[in-house]
Motif scaffolding. Sequence first.
Motif, short mmCIF file in Angstrom:
data_model
loop_
_atom_site.label_atom_id
_atom_site.label_comp_id
_atom_site.label_asym_id
_atom_site.label_seq_id
_atom_site.Cartn_x
_atom_site.Cartn_y
_atom_site.Cartn_z
N THR A 1 36.15 29.56 53.19
CA THR A 1 35.40 29.03 54.32
C THR A 1 34.68 27.73 53.93
N LYS B 1 37.82 35.45 49.64
CA LYS B 1 37.91 35.66 51.10
C LYS B 1 39.27 35.21 51.65
N LEU C 1 40.77 35.67 55.19
CA LEU C 1 40.38 34.86 56.35
C LEU C 1 41.32 33.67 56.58
N HIS D 1 42.77 32.47 59.89
CA HIS D 1 41.84 31.99 60.91
C HIS D 1 41.29 30.61 60.61
N SER E 1 40.89 38.60 47.63
CA SER E 1 40.10 39.05 48.76
C SER E 1 39.42 40.34 48.34
#
Lengths: 113, 245
Positions: free
Chosen positions: B161, B184, B187, B190, B215
Motif C-alpha cells: 500500500t 500485504k 491486497l 486492489h 502476506s
Amino acid sequence: MHEMSIAESIVGIVQETARAGGLAKVSAVRLEIGALAAVETRALRFCFDSVTRGTLAEGAALEIDTPPGEAWCFACNASVTVAARTDPCPACAGSRLQVTGGSDMRVKDIRGH
Amino acid sequence: MCTTCGCGPEHSHAHDTEPERALAVERDILGRNDAEAARNRRRFAARGIFALNLVSSPGSGKTTLLVETIRRLGAALPIAVIEGDQQTSNDADRIRATGAAAIQINTGKGCHLDAHMVGHAFDHLDPPAGSVLMVENVGNLVCPAAFDLGEAHKVVVLSVTEGEDKPLKYPDMFTASDLMVLNKCDLLPHLDFDPGLCEANARRINPGIAVMRVSSKTGEGMDAWLRWLQDGARATAGALAQAAE
C-alpha cells in the motif's frame, strides 16, 4: 528528531575531551560530516545550540567540514565522487555504484581555554 | 585582532584569559552507540542468538507479521521480541498474547531504538540460547538506519500500500537492510502497485538485497520467510558450536 541524539553524542564527546584536556570553556567545535551521512546539517546546528546550553560548550561555534561522497563505479572500474547515494556515476551515468566513503560523522577537534 | 584590547597580531601580551588551545578529537560521533552495538553483538553470539532489526514506516504490518511468524513456528524455534514505540505497550501485549516473551521500550520523544536501550531490554528479556531475537524498531524509515543495535541483519518491511519508489526515497534504510519483505501481497488485486518495479528499485539502491513477497493474512510467501529465519538461527547456533570446539 535524531539530530538531537546526535547533538547529545557530540556534546558528550566534547565534554569528555575538554575535561581530559583541562579546558574550562569550549569556544569552537569542528565536525566532519560526510556528504552522504544520515544527518541534516541545519537541524544539527539547531540541536547543538539547544544541547550546549548550560554546558561548558554553550555558545561554541560549530564548524562543519563536508567531505564529498565517494563510490566505486563497477562499469568504469574506478572511484568517483557523488553528491548523494542515488546519484549516477558522473563519468558514465551508470547506476552500478557502491558507496565507499563520505558517510562518516566525526568530531575532529575542539578549541577553548 | 585581539577582541580584548583591540591590538593587532604584532603585539603579544598576556590577557586575563588564557590563550586558546586546540585539542584533537578524531572520534566517530556514533562511536558510543557502535561500541554498545558491538557489545550486544558479542552477547548475542555467545548465546547463539540470531538477532534481527525489523524496520519500516508505521503501518507496514511488522507486528502482525511477527504474530503470524510466532504462531506458525510454534515450538520449532523460540522467538523473543523487543518492541519499540514512542508510547503504549500495545505491540508487546499482542506478542505476549501468542505466548512468546516480549518486552516494550517506550522511547517517549525518541524516534529510533539505540544499542543501549536494546542491551538493557535484552538483560530483562533473557531469552534462551538458540532463540531468534526480533527487535521491532520504531516505525520510521529515516532515523533507525543510522543506529546499529548489534543485529545480524536489518529487515525492511514494505507494504504494497506504499509506493514502489520507497527504496529510492529512503536510500539509507534500504542500503542498510539485507532483506526486504514486501508485505500485504493479498491486497495486490486492489492496487496499482507493481511489485517487480519495487524490487528493481530496491536492487538499484542495494544490489545485494534479498526480496520476499508475503502476506501475513493469507500465508503467501510465509514458508520462505520462516525458512530464512530457521536457516539463520541454525547458522548462528552452528557458529557457536564451532567456537566452543
